[in-house]
Structure formats: C-alpha cells, structure tokens
Design a protein around this motif. Structure first.
Motif, mmCIF file in Angstrom:
data_model
loop_
_atom_site.group_PDB
_atom_site.id
_atom_site.type_symbol
_atom_site.label_atom_id
_atom_site.label_comp_id
_atom_site.label_asym_id
_atom_site.label_seq_id
_atom_site.Cartn_x
_atom_site.Cartn_y
_atom_site.Cartn_z
ATOM 1 N N ASP A 221 12.983 -5.198 -1.009
ATOM 2 C CA ASP A 221 14.120 -5.809 -0.888
ATOM 3 C C ASP A 221 14.445 -6.136 -2.454
ATOM 4 N N ASP A 222 13.638 -6.100 -3.438
ATOM 5 C CA ASP A 222 13.922 -6.121 -4.844
ATOM 6 C C ASP A 222 14.365 -4.752 -5.620
ATOM 7 N N ALA A 223 15.380 -4.159 -5.460
ATOM 8 C CA ALA A 223 15.904 -3.046 -6.139
ATOM 9 C C ALA A 223 15.353 -2.634 -7.588
ATOM 10 N N GLU A 224 15.222 -3.916 -8.281
ATOM 11 C CA GLU A 224 15.015 -3.838 -9.782
ATOM 12 C C GLU A 224 13.168 -3.880 -10.227
ATOM 13 N N ALA A 225 12.691 -3.705 -9.042
ATOM 14 C CA ALA A 225 10.915 -3.870 -9.229
ATOM 15 C C ALA A 225 10.468 -2.599 -8.805
ATOM 16 N N ALA A 226 9.431 -2.034 -9.651
ATOM 17 C CA ALA A 226 8.804 -0.854 -9.241
ATOM 18 C C ALA A 226 7.640 -1.182 -8.276
ATOM 19 N N THR A 227 7.856 -0.400 -7.049
ATOM 20 C CA THR A 227 7.156 -0.555 -5.718
ATOM 21 C C THR A 227 6.399 0.825 -5.608
ATOM 22 N N LEU A 228 5.031 0.852 -6.005
ATOM 23 C CA LEU A 228 4.473 2.173 -6.066
ATOM 24 C C LEU A 228 3.009 1.846 -5.665
ATOM 25 N N LEU A 229 2.483 2.794 -4.893
ATOM 26 C CA LEU A 229 0.956 2.958 -4.440
ATOM 27 C C LEU A 229 0.448 4.079 -5.083
ATOM 28 N N ALA A 230 -0.697 4.023 -5.364
ATOM 29 C CA ALA A 230 -1.642 5.089 -5.410
ATOM 30 C C ALA A 230 -2.610 5.489 -4.510
ATOM 31 N N VAL A 231 -2.545 6.895 -4.201
ATOM 32 C CA VAL A 231 -3.510 7.130 -2.950
ATOM 33 C C VAL A 231 -4.386 8.060 -3.628
ATOM 34 N N ASP A 232 -5.702 8.184 -3.287
ATOM 35 C CA ASP A 232 -6.553 8.983 -3.891
ATOM 36 C C ASP A 232 -6.789 10.313 -2.721
ATOM 37 N N ALA A 233 -7.691 11.012 -3.234
ATOM 38 C CA ALA A 233 -7.855 12.611 -2.552
ATOM 39 C C ALA A 233 -8.536 12.106 -1.100
ATOM 40 N N HIS A 234 -9.082 10.764 -0.792
ATOM 41 C CA HIS A 234 -9.848 10.579 0.444
ATOM 42 C C HIS A 234 -8.673 9.915 1.443
ATOM 43 N N ASP A 235 -7.404 9.764 0.902
ATOM 44 C CA ASP A 235 -6.252 9.176 1.404
ATOM 45 C C ASP A 235 -6.556 7.461 1.520
ATOM 46 N N LEU A 236 -7.139 7.121 0.566
ATOM 47 C CA LEU A 236 -7.427 5.615 0.182
ATOM 48 C C LEU A 236 -6.350 4.996 -0.661
ATOM 49 N N ILE A 237 -5.771 4.164 -0.656
ATOM 50 C CA ILE A 237 -4.810 3.074 -1.676
ATOM 51 C C ILE A 237 -5.780 2.478 -2.377
ATOM 52 N N VAL A 238 -5.691 3.037 -3.932
ATOM 53 C CA VAL A 238 -6.652 2.460 -4.876
ATOM 54 C C VAL A 238 -5.740 1.645 -5.889
ATOM 55 N N GLY A 239 -4.629 1.857 -5.832
ATOM 56 C CA GLY A 239 -3.756 1.096 -6.847
ATOM 57 C C GLY A 239 -2.500 0.466 -6.321
ATOM 58 N N ALA A 240 -1.790 -0.368 -6.775
ATOM 59 C CA ALA A 240 -0.381 -0.709 -6.433
ATOM 60 C C ALA A 240 0.430 -1.667 -7.629
ATOM 61 N N THR A 241 1.398 -1.228 -7.671
ATOM 62 C CA THR A 241 2.403 -2.234 -8.802
ATOM 63 C C THR A 241 2.530 -3.650 -8.145
ATOM 64 N N ARG A 242 2.832 -4.381 -8.967
ATOM 65 C CA ARG A 242 2.737 -5.932 -8.588
ATOM 66 C C ARG A 242 3.635 -6.248 -7.334
ATOM 67 N N GLU A 243 4.776 -5.497 -7.403
ATOM 68 C CA GLU A 243 5.715 -5.448 -6.414
ATOM 69 C C GLU A 243 5.168 -4.825 -5.087
ATOM 70 N N ALA A 244 4.582 -3.672 -5.087
ATOM 71 C CA ALA A 244 3.771 -3.079 -3.934
ATOM 72 C C ALA A 244 2.813 -4.319 -3.326
ATOM 73 N N ARG A 245 2.281 -4.894 -4.153
ATOM 74 C CA ARG A 245 1.101 -5.866 -3.710
ATOM 75 C C ARG A 245 1.839 -6.986 -2.972
ATOM 76 N N ARG A 246 2.741 -7.342 -3.587
ATOM 77 C CA ARG A 246 3.817 -8.360 -2.749
ATOM 78 C C ARG A 246 4.369 -7.875 -1.313
ATOM 79 N N VAL A 247 4.718 -6.705 -1.602
ATOM 80 C CA VAL A 247 5.306 -6.167 -0.376
ATOM 81 C C VAL A 247 4.234 -5.945 0.915
#
Length: 317
Positions: A221-247
């Motif tokens: 809901d914050d258009a000015e924030a970076a909302t990214l998730l990093a997914v590895d080869a095993h389909d596991l989420i291993v990283g997230a930006t600050r906004e993605a962590r909140r969401v």
C-alpha cells in the motif's frame, strides 16, 4: 525567515515547553537536540568532519552500495542541480560519503559543511534533514527555520532513508538547497524525486545482495517503498526488503529464517519434474521444522530413516 536571535529564542521557548514535543514532531526533535544531545541553538561552530582515513574506511564498508547508488545520484542531480541544489548520500551515522554539486555552488555548500566527510547526525547538528531522517527513520523536509541551529536556517533539506538487504537503515539520501527563494511547494516536488531515487537505490542494492536468487516484486500500500522478496533455487524465501518484511509479517531486521515461498505468498509454484519436486518438498519440510529431521519426516508422512535415505539420495546430507 527569522533573524538568528529570534530563531534562538523560538527554539529555546519550544524546548522549555512541557507540551510542545507531544504536539509536533519538529518540536520533539528540537527538544531531543537540546535535552538529549545538549546542543545550544546559538552555537556557531561548523559541522565536524572525519579524517580521510576513517572516511575511506566507511566508504569501503559500503562499497557495493555506493557503486549501485552512483548512477542514481547522477540522475537525481541532473534534475535538481541547475536549481541550486546539492545531492548527498550518507551512511547510517549521518556522515556524508558521496556528493553531487555544481561547481558554482560548491563554495556555499562547503562553507555550510554540506560536503564529503561531514557529520550531520542529529546528535552533532541538531534537527536537520539528514540527522532527523536517520533518527526518526522517515522521509523529512527541514525547511530553513525548522533547523535547530540558527546558523543552518539559510538552507532547505529534503531527505529519505534507505534500508539495506536485511531491513536495517544504511543511509540517508539528501537534497539540500542554497537558494534564498526556495519555497515549501518546491521542496515537496523535490521530495517526490528524492523518495523515488531512494527506492531505486534500495532495490538495486537488494538485487546486488541476492544476485543468485529469483527476485519477486510484491504489492504494497506504500507505492514509494521497495517491496522485494529473494527466492532461492529450492523455492525458499531467503531475503526481503524492509517493506516486504512489513507486508508479509517477517522479522523487520536481520537475516531471515528461510521459509517456503508458497507459505508466504499463498500459492504453490514448485519446480517441475518428480525428482526436483521431491527435492523441494524435503527442503521445505526441513525449513518448516527448523532442520529437525524427525518433525520433517512426520510432515511428509514417512519414517525418519526413510527421510534420511531420501536426503542422502537427493544430496541433502
């Protein structure tokens, strides 16, 4: 703009008020500057500057970050540089690590201490764009008389925080103006560009940190924030930006405990092929059980010994 003496009297009046800080973020920052940091708004000394050795050490720690930031600082400066503005990038302590400024404006910014190596933390400079942005971890505009020190009231500062790959604040992006006719309306226009550039730097830095993963851009809901998730080869989420962590309700800072993307995103996007699917299923079960093989086996509906054999066959020992 208030005269310097009138500004000092106004700041002291606000900081001595028992209720002003509760009504205004600016007043709260002024009070922090006076009470917590022991600063005097009439103080006339310039900002402190760190020596070249310590400056180089700070720059080296953020080498990748500064590399991905540089072209984006150039782009921002191309938009604001001709209007008497400088672009500055600091570390999380408020020390200026990089700068873009027109040659004709450089002496003015140098005299103000808006230059590489200067410490603009709120602890040192009181209420100011860089220091208050980092302290309150939010976008700010500190326009002229809103500065704590009377000597800083000729400038306008527009800032946005930048968060690192593990959700921690790593920098402030600042545009400061030397123009006497700078208006608050113009500040708001610049603020939009500062926020956009801060987001672009945060995204580029996150992608560089997780360059071996798949990056998913999520909605926020914050258009000015970076909302990214990093997914590895095993389909596991291993990283997230600050906004993605909140969401997604993840830990706001620090390394993430890997979790299946399907658990976070609510859909199953597993790899094709029986062996790949089996491999992914075992990895997910182990992740959900925090590496406890017995619990993972129960999730999969098989015996512990059977799971060990499958792990060995799949190269998961």
């Amino acid at each position: 703009m208030l005269g310097k003496l009138a500004h000092v009297e106004k700041v002291l009046g606000v900081t001595n008020s028992a209720s002003a800080a509760a009504r205004s973020r600016l007043a709260a920052s002024w009070r922090r500057s006076a009470d917590k940091h022991g600063l005097d708004p009439a103080e006339n000394r310039g900002p402190e500057r760190i020596d070249s050795t310590h400056l180089r050490e700070r720059q080296e720690v953020l080498e990748t970050f500064m590399t991905v930031s540089a072209p984006r600082l150039d782009s921002l400066f191309s938009l604001v540089g001709q209007s008497g503005c400088a672009v500055l990038l600091t570390d999380d302590d408020g020390v200026v690590l990089d700068q873009r400024v027109a040659e004709a404006d450089a002496p003015v910014f140098e005299s103000w201490g808006l230059c590489i190596g200067a410490d603009w933390s709120e602890e040192r400079e009181g209420t100011n764009g860089i220091g208050t942005c980092l302290t309150e971890q939010r976008r700010v505009i500190i326009h002229r008389d809103e500065h704590f020190y009377a000597r800083n009231t000729a400038m306008s500062c527009i800032d946005a925080p930048i968060y690192g790959p593990e959700g921690q604040i790593v920098a402030a992006l600042d545009v400061s103006s030397a123009r006497a006719d700078q208006t608050e309306a113009f500040n708001r226009l610049i603020a939009a560009q500062v926020c956009q550039t801060a987001r672009a730097i945060e995204e580029a830095n996150f992608r560089a940190a997780y360059d071996r993963t798949r990056i998913i851009v999520a909605e926020s809901d914050d258009a000015e924030a970076a909302t990214l998730l990093a997914v590895d080869a095993h389909d596991l989420i291993v990283g997230a930006t600050r906004e993605a962590r909140r969401v997604f309700g993840l830990a706001m800072t620090g390394a993430l405990t890997p979790r299946p993307a399907a658990d976070i995103l609510g859909r199953e996007d597993g790899p094709t092929g029986f062996e790949k699917a089996e491999h992914a299923a075992v990895v997910r079960a182990l992740a959900r059980s925090d590496g406890n093989v017995s619990q993972a086996a129960r999730q999969l509906g098989i015996g512990r010994a059977t799971l060990y054999r499958r792990m060995k066959r799949l190269g998961l020992e």
